[in-house]
Design a protein around this motif. Structure first.
Motif, PDB file in Angstrom:
ATOM      1  N   TRP A  97      -1.260  -8.607   3.161  1.00 23.91           N
ATOM      2  CA  TRP A  97      -2.524  -9.253   2.862  1.00 23.91           C
ATOM      3  C   TRP A  97      -3.086 -10.093   4.007  1.00 23.91           C
ATOM      4  O   TRP A  97      -4.248 -10.446   3.978  1.00 23.91           O
ATOM      5  CB  TRP A  97      -2.411 -10.102   1.594  1.00 23.91           C
ATOM      6  N   ARG A 139       9.300  -9.740  -4.411  1.00 21.81           N
ATOM      7  CA  ARG A 139       8.417  -9.235  -3.370  1.00 21.81           C
ATOM      8  C   ARG A 139       9.227  -9.079  -2.096  1.00 21.81           C
ATOM      9  O   ARG A 139      10.061  -9.934  -1.791  1.00 21.81           O
ATOM     10  CB  ARG A 139       7.278 -10.225  -3.121  1.00 21.81           C
ATOM     11  N   PHE A 171       6.571 -10.846 -12.747  1.00 23.14           N
ATOM     12  CA  PHE A 171       6.958 -10.636 -11.356  1.00 23.14           C
ATOM     13  C   PHE A 171       8.457 -10.855 -11.202  1.00 23.14           C
ATOM     14  O   PHE A 171       9.018 -11.830 -11.689  1.00 23.14           O
ATOM     15  CB  PHE A 171       6.184 -11.630 -10.481  1.00 23.14           C
ATOM     16  N   TYR A 189       8.018  -5.328 -10.990  1.00 21.62           N
ATOM     17  CA  TYR A 189       7.543  -6.080 -12.142  1.00 21.62           C
ATOM     18  C   TYR A 189       8.245  -5.552 -13.388  1.00 21.62           C
ATOM     19  O   TYR A 189       8.573  -4.367 -13.483  1.00 21.62           O
ATOM     20  CB  TYR A 189       6.033  -5.903 -12.336  1.00 21.62           C
ATOM     21  N   LEU A 242      -6.206  -8.726   5.520  1.00 21.81           N
ATOM     22  CA  LEU A 242      -7.422  -8.632   4.738  1.00 21.81           C
ATOM     23  C   LEU A 242      -8.066 -10.001   4.575  1.00 21.81           C
ATOM     24  O   LEU A 242      -7.403 -11.019   4.588  1.00 21.81           O
ATOM     25  CB  LEU A 242      -7.109  -8.056   3.356  1.00 21.81           C
ATOM     26  N   ALA A 243      -9.362  -9.991   4.365  1.00 26.78           N
ATOM     27  CA  ALA A 243     -10.070 -11.253   4.144  1.00 26.78           C
ATOM     28  C   ALA A 243      -9.709 -11.842   2.792  1.00 26.78           C
ATOM     29  O   ALA A 243      -9.701 -13.038   2.597  1.00 26.78           O
ATOM     30  CB  ALA A 243     -11.565 -11.023   4.230  1.00 26.78           C
ATOM     31  N   SER A 244      -9.370 -10.961   1.861  1.00 26.17           N
ATOM     32  CA  SER A 244      -8.987 -11.436   0.532  1.00 26.17           C
ATOM     33  C   SER A 244      -7.668 -10.791   0.162  1.00 26.17           C
ATOM     34  O   SER A 244      -7.055 -10.116   0.971  1.00 26.17           O
ATOM     35  CB  SER A 244     -10.066 -11.083  -0.490  1.00 26.17           C
ATOM     36  N   GLY A 245      -7.242 -11.004  -1.033  1.00 29.90           N
ATOM     37  CA  GLY A 245      -5.963 -10.475  -1.481  1.00 29.90           C
ATOM     38  C   GLY A 245      -5.958  -8.963  -1.513  1.00 29.90           C
ATOM     39  O   GLY A 245      -6.983  -8.315  -1.479  1.00 29.90           O
ATOM     40  N   SER A 246      -4.781  -8.414  -1.581  1.00 24.94           N
ATOM     41  CA  SER A 246      -4.653  -6.965  -1.534  1.00 24.94           C
ATOM     42  C   SER A 246      -4.442  -6.383  -2.922  1.00 24.94           C
ATOM     43  O   SER A 246      -3.917  -7.035  -3.801  1.00 24.94           O
ATOM     44  CB  SER A 246      -3.469  -6.608  -0.639  1.00 24.94           C
ATOM     45  N   ARG A 247      -4.832  -5.138  -3.100  1.00 19.06           N
ATOM     46  CA  ARG A 247      -4.624  -4.468  -4.381  1.00 19.06           C
ATOM     47  C   ARG A 247      -3.189  -3.981  -4.455  1.00 19.06           C
ATOM     48  O   ARG A 247      -2.569  -3.651  -3.454  1.00 19.06           O
ATOM     49  CB  ARG A 247      -5.560  -3.285  -4.503  1.00 19.06           C
ATOM     50  N   LEU A 248      -2.684  -3.887  -5.673  1.00 14.87           N
ATOM     51  CA  LEU A 248      -1.356  -3.347  -5.918  1.00 14.87           C
ATOM     52  C   LEU A 248      -1.481  -1.892  -6.353  1.00 14.87           C
ATOM     53  O   LEU A 248      -2.311  -1.564  -7.189  1.00 14.87           O
ATOM     54  CB  LEU A 248      -0.658  -4.147  -7.018  1.00 14.87           C
ATOM     55  N   PHE A 292       8.188  -1.622 -13.296  1.00 15.17           N
ATOM     56  CA  PHE A 292       7.254  -1.009 -12.362  1.00 15.17           C
ATOM     57  C   PHE A 292       7.574  -1.429 -10.936  1.00 15.17           C
ATOM     58  O   PHE A 292       7.803  -2.618 -10.661  1.00 15.17           O
ATOM     59  CB  PHE A 292       5.816  -1.429 -12.670  1.00 15.17           C
ATOM     60  N   PHE A 330       0.728   0.840  -8.226  1.00 15.95           N
ATOM     61  CA  PHE A 330       1.912   0.891  -9.074  1.00 15.95           C
ATOM     62  C   PHE A 330       2.432   2.308  -9.233  1.00 15.95           C
ATOM     63  O   PHE A 330       1.669   3.286  -9.167  1.00 15.95           O
ATOM     64  CB  PHE A 330       1.576   0.375 -10.481  1.00 15.95           C
ATOM     65  N   GLY A 331       3.746   2.412  -9.491  1.00 14.36           N
ATOM     66  CA  GLY A 331       4.323   3.656  -9.944  1.00 14.36           C
ATOM     67  C   GLY A 331       4.064   3.827 -11.428  1.00 14.36           C
ATOM     68  O   GLY A 331       3.427   2.979 -12.061  1.00 14.36           O
TER      69      GLY A 331
END
Lengths: 119, 111
Positions: free
Chosen positions: A98, A50, A47, A37, A101-107, A91, A109-110
């Motif tokens: 994802w 990916r 963004f 990012y 997982l049932a929902s989106g995933s956390r990011l 970043f 970051f550096g």
């Protein structure tokens, strides 16, 4: 636990120079996503790319290119012929795949690399 | 096509007070995530809402709470503000599990 390390805190280059931003990551997952990012002074995260963990092909988009090496857990970002407008904080980020997982995933970051391109 | 919007842009509060930040997701998105970005650091995940429920939570105390409304918009509430809560609060939206798009953030200053 996941971790992203961007060892370069600040980089300063002169316009038209090539510059590479380093990113090293740690994860126990076998499938994951990597991101880059850009954060200009306005604050909004933009963004850029990916990458899937199972796709190690390098990618080029205009002046931007990314080098993903699973063997060294690195996902480096190169800007060719840098321009003043490239000045920003960049970043690198990591997330679980994802689809697990049932929902989106956390990011995760550096700490970011402040890139300054001088005219 | 409207992107992610956040309000307010800037906010100044006093220690001990409570604050509410708001986020409207990108059109068509149903999942909202919140991140805290302290000065000079990378964003840290606070929590994520989907179908009006908190689905994931980062390492933040219970003083941080949230809500998602039927129209997918979301609020972040912080109680008993500390000086260390001063940060840029970023909201990101996504369609279920896919890429997260970030808003411009709310700059919170606690004095």
């Amino acid at each position: 636990a996941q971790k992203v390390t961007q060892a370069q805190t600040e980089i300063s280059v002169v316009e038209k120079e090539d510059v590479t931003l380093d990113c090293v990551y740690e994860t126990r997952d076998t499938t994951y996503y990597l991101f880059w990012y850009k954060q200009p002074p306005s604050g909004e995260l933009v963004f850029l790319i990916r990458r899937n963990s199972f796709d190690e092909q390098n990618e080029i988009s205009g002046r931007y290119s990314w080098n993903f090496q699973k063997s060294t857990s690195s996902f480096n970002f190169t800007i060719t012929a840098s321009q003043v407008v490239d000045s920003a904080v960049y970043f690198c980020a990591l997330s679980e795949a994802w689809w697990k997982l049932a929902s989106g995933s956390r990011l995760t970051f550096g700490e970011g690399t402040q890139l300054t391109v001088n005219p | 096509d409207a992107g992610v919007t956040q309000s307010p842009t800037h906010l100044i509060k006093t220690r001990g007070q409570q604050v509410t930040l708001r986020c409207s997701p990108k059109s068509g998105h149903d999942t909202v995530s919140w991140y805290q970005q302290a000065l000079g650091q990378g964003p840290q995940f606070i929590f994520q809402y989907y179908e009006e429920e908190e689905r994931q939570r980062g390492n933040f105390p219970d003083r941080f709470s949230g809500h998602q409304f039927p129209n997918y918009s979301s609020e972040l509430n912080v109680n008993a503000l500390l000086l260390g809560d001063s940060a840029l609060y970023l909201c990101a939206s996504s369609l279920k599990r896919y890429e997260q798009y970030f808003g411009p953030g709310t700059r919170l200053t606690v004095t």
